[in-house]
Write a protein that holds these residues in place. Structure first.
Motif, PDB file in Angstrom:
ATOM      1  N   ALA A  86       2.582   8.778  -5.838  1.00 29.53           N
ATOM      2  CA  ALA A  86       3.634   8.833  -4.921  1.00 29.53           C
ATOM      3  C   ALA A  86       4.983   9.950  -5.376  1.00 29.53           C
ATOM      4  O   ALA A  86       5.493  10.650  -4.672  1.00 29.53           O
ATOM      5  N   SER A 139       7.202   5.603   0.359  1.00 28.12           N
ATOM      6  CA  SER A 139       7.326   4.428   1.271  1.00 28.12           C
ATOM      7  C   SER A 139       6.046   3.643   1.123  1.00 28.12           C
ATOM      8  O   SER A 139       4.797   4.303   0.319  1.00 28.12           O
ATOM      9  N   VAL A 140       6.005   2.578   1.555  1.00 24.64           N
ATOM     10  CA  VAL A 140       5.116   1.538   1.355  1.00 24.64           C
ATOM     11  C   VAL A 140       4.724   0.635   2.663  1.00 24.64           C
ATOM     12  O   VAL A 140       5.692   0.596   3.401  1.00 24.64           O
ATOM     13  N   ARG A 141       3.522   0.436   2.687  1.00 24.38           N
ATOM     14  CA  ARG A 141       3.197  -0.636   3.861  1.00 24.38           C
ATOM     15  C   ARG A 141       2.973  -1.908   3.290  1.00 24.38           C
ATOM     16  O   ARG A 141       2.160  -2.148   2.378  1.00 24.38           O
ATOM     17  N   PRO A 153      -4.258   5.383   0.096  1.00 26.28           N
ATOM     18  CA  PRO A 153      -5.116   4.027   0.676  1.00 26.28           C
ATOM     19  C   PRO A 153      -5.631   2.967  -0.192  1.00 26.28           C
ATOM     20  O   PRO A 153      -6.302   3.429  -1.016  1.00 26.28           O
ATOM     21  N   GLU A 174       5.651  -2.058   8.495  1.00 27.90           N
ATOM     22  CA  GLU A 174       4.396  -0.782   8.663  1.00 27.90           C
ATOM     23  C   GLU A 174       4.996   0.308   7.575  1.00 27.90           C
ATOM     24  O   GLU A 174       3.955   1.014   6.947  1.00 27.90           O
ATOM     25  N   ARG A 175       6.280   0.408   7.423  1.00 27.08           N
ATOM     26  CA  ARG A 175       6.550   1.912   6.628  1.00 27.08           C
ATOM     27  C   ARG A 175       7.988   1.122   5.851  1.00 27.08           C
ATOM     28  O   ARG A 175       9.247   1.483   6.689  1.00 27.08           O
ATOM     29  N   GLU A 180       2.139   4.786   0.496  1.00 26.03           N
ATOM     30  CA  GLU A 180       1.752   5.892   1.497  1.00 26.03           C
ATOM     31  C   GLU A 180       1.060   7.125   0.778  1.00 26.03           C
ATOM     32  O   GLU A 180       1.565   7.432  -0.218  1.00 26.03           O
ATOM     33  N   GLY A 181       0.053   7.492   1.299  1.00 27.23           N
ATOM     34  CA  GLY A 181      -0.907   8.648   0.688  1.00 27.23           C
ATOM     35  C   GLY A 181      -1.848   7.984  -0.439  1.00 27.23           C
ATOM     36  O   GLY A 181      -2.526   8.865  -0.640  1.00 27.23           O
ATOM     37  N   GLU A 225       0.717  -1.177   0.046  1.00 23.35           N
ATOM     38  CA  GLU A 225       0.068  -0.015  -0.133  1.00 23.35           C
ATOM     39  C   GLU A 225       0.869   1.192   0.060  1.00 23.35           C
ATOM     40  O   GLU A 225       1.675   1.382   0.926  1.00 23.35           O
TER      41      GLU A 225
END
Length: 334
Positions: free
Chosen positions: A211, A267-269, A155, A169-170, A152-153, A150
């Motif tokens: 992103a 970044s991504v999750r 969702p 998480e990041r 970031e920014g 996912e």
């Protein structure tokens, strides 16, 4: 007449479409048959549930009460059917696990661990650049689980009812550039160091174009952005034609430099989604092992992890965890 779940679904479809004609078409019935069935349902309950008019069909106050109770039952029954069919398909295929995934270097090791582990799970794999599409397939029972990222920014559209376990998480996204690029001599590359470069990004990957666009604008850059898959992007980066975003676990190449971006602007999750906690419990440890195995093989990422460690992220047993990365214990959410 005894009411069944199919009768409750009829009521929900009529309410959602606002018309007996449209509801009959969605249910695959003739309108007279649907009208007769609605009268029987109302007779069984002893009350009028809908007001019919030339402009449509709307619930009565009592109909709204019935619908409020019917919808959760219809949803739960549909979920039960989907999960049962998926489980039956796995049994029929010899306990095959249908996995969907976006690109990640952890996947080969994960599949190998599943196949050779104690449980002897036989995985199948469906790759897709769209995490949203994969999650929808899990919710519909066409996949058992999905390992996705996912951005970031941006969702993801998480379908209701899925269980999610966060692997990272990041995770910072690095930049890949030619080995002889002037910025390749830096341990961390500033966006300003790439002001004269063209970027290539795969715009079909959910969230990645946006992103990069945000990161460039935040740095005050208006760099040219090209569309292309990442295999092509790496080939062009190697000869200095473009720079591109890459996962920190990307395998080193002598003609490419993989470097963190100053401030980690992209970044991504990383997460694993399935319909039940039991499915996650069965496979998550293998995924976790595989991810950190490939992370240790990426020198730039190893260095980033060393620099990211802080006392605040030390677990009670004293083992170091990178700042911003949470992989023990696993986290879940509905």
């Amino acid at each position: 007449m005894e009411l069944e779940v199919r009768h409750l679904r009829v009521l929900c479809v009529i309410a959602d479409t606002g018309s007996l004609h449209r509801a009959a078409r969605e249910l695959g019935m003739a309108q007279p048959s649907l009208s007769t069935q609605l009268r029987r349902i109302e007779n069984a309950l002893g009350a009028q549930l809908f007001v019919r008019s030339r402009t449509g069909c709307r619930p009565t106050p009592l109909g709204l009460v019935v619908l409020s109770r019917a919808r959760p039952l219809v949803t739960e029954f549909a979920a039960m059917v989907t999960e049962t069919r998926a489980a039956a398909a796995r049994v029929a295929c010899g306990f095959r696990l249908r996995i969907g995934a976006t690109a990640n270097r952890a996947i080969p090791g994960w599949l190998h661990r599943l196949r050779t582990g104690v449980a002897r799970i036989e995985p199948t794999l469906q790759m897709n650049v769209s995490a949203n599409s994969l999650l929808a397939m899990v919710a519909a029972g066409r996949l058992d689980m999905a390992f996705v990222h996912e951005v970031e920014g941006s969702p993801l559209r998480m379908p209701p009812g899925l269980r999610v376990r966060v692997l990272v998480e990041r995770e910072p996204q690095f930049v890949t550039l030619a080995a002889n690029h002037p910025a390749a001599s830096r341990d961390r590359v500033r966006m300003a160091d790439l002001a004269g470069d063209r970027w290539m990004v795969d715009a079909t990957v959910d969230g990645e174009w946006d992103a990069l666009f945000r990161a460039l604008r935040s740095a005050g850059l208006r760099s040219e952005m090209l569309h292309g898959d990442y295999l092509t992007a790496y080939s062009l980066a190697a000869i200095g034609e473009v720079v591109t975003v890459s996962q920190p676990t990307a395998h080193p190449r002598p003609d490419l430099a993989i470097r963190p971006l100053e401030g980690d602007p992209i970044s991504v999750r990383l997460l694993l989604a399935a319909r039940t906690e039991a499915e996650l419990d069965e496979v998550y440890p293998h995924l976790e092992e595989s991810y950190w195995a490939v992370a240790r093989e990426a020198p730039a990422y190893v260095e980033w992890l060393k620099n990211a460690r802080t006392p605040a992220t030390l677990p009670p047993d004293g083992r170091h965890q990178p700042n911003g990365l949470t992989n023990t214990p696993p986290r879940t959410r509905a």
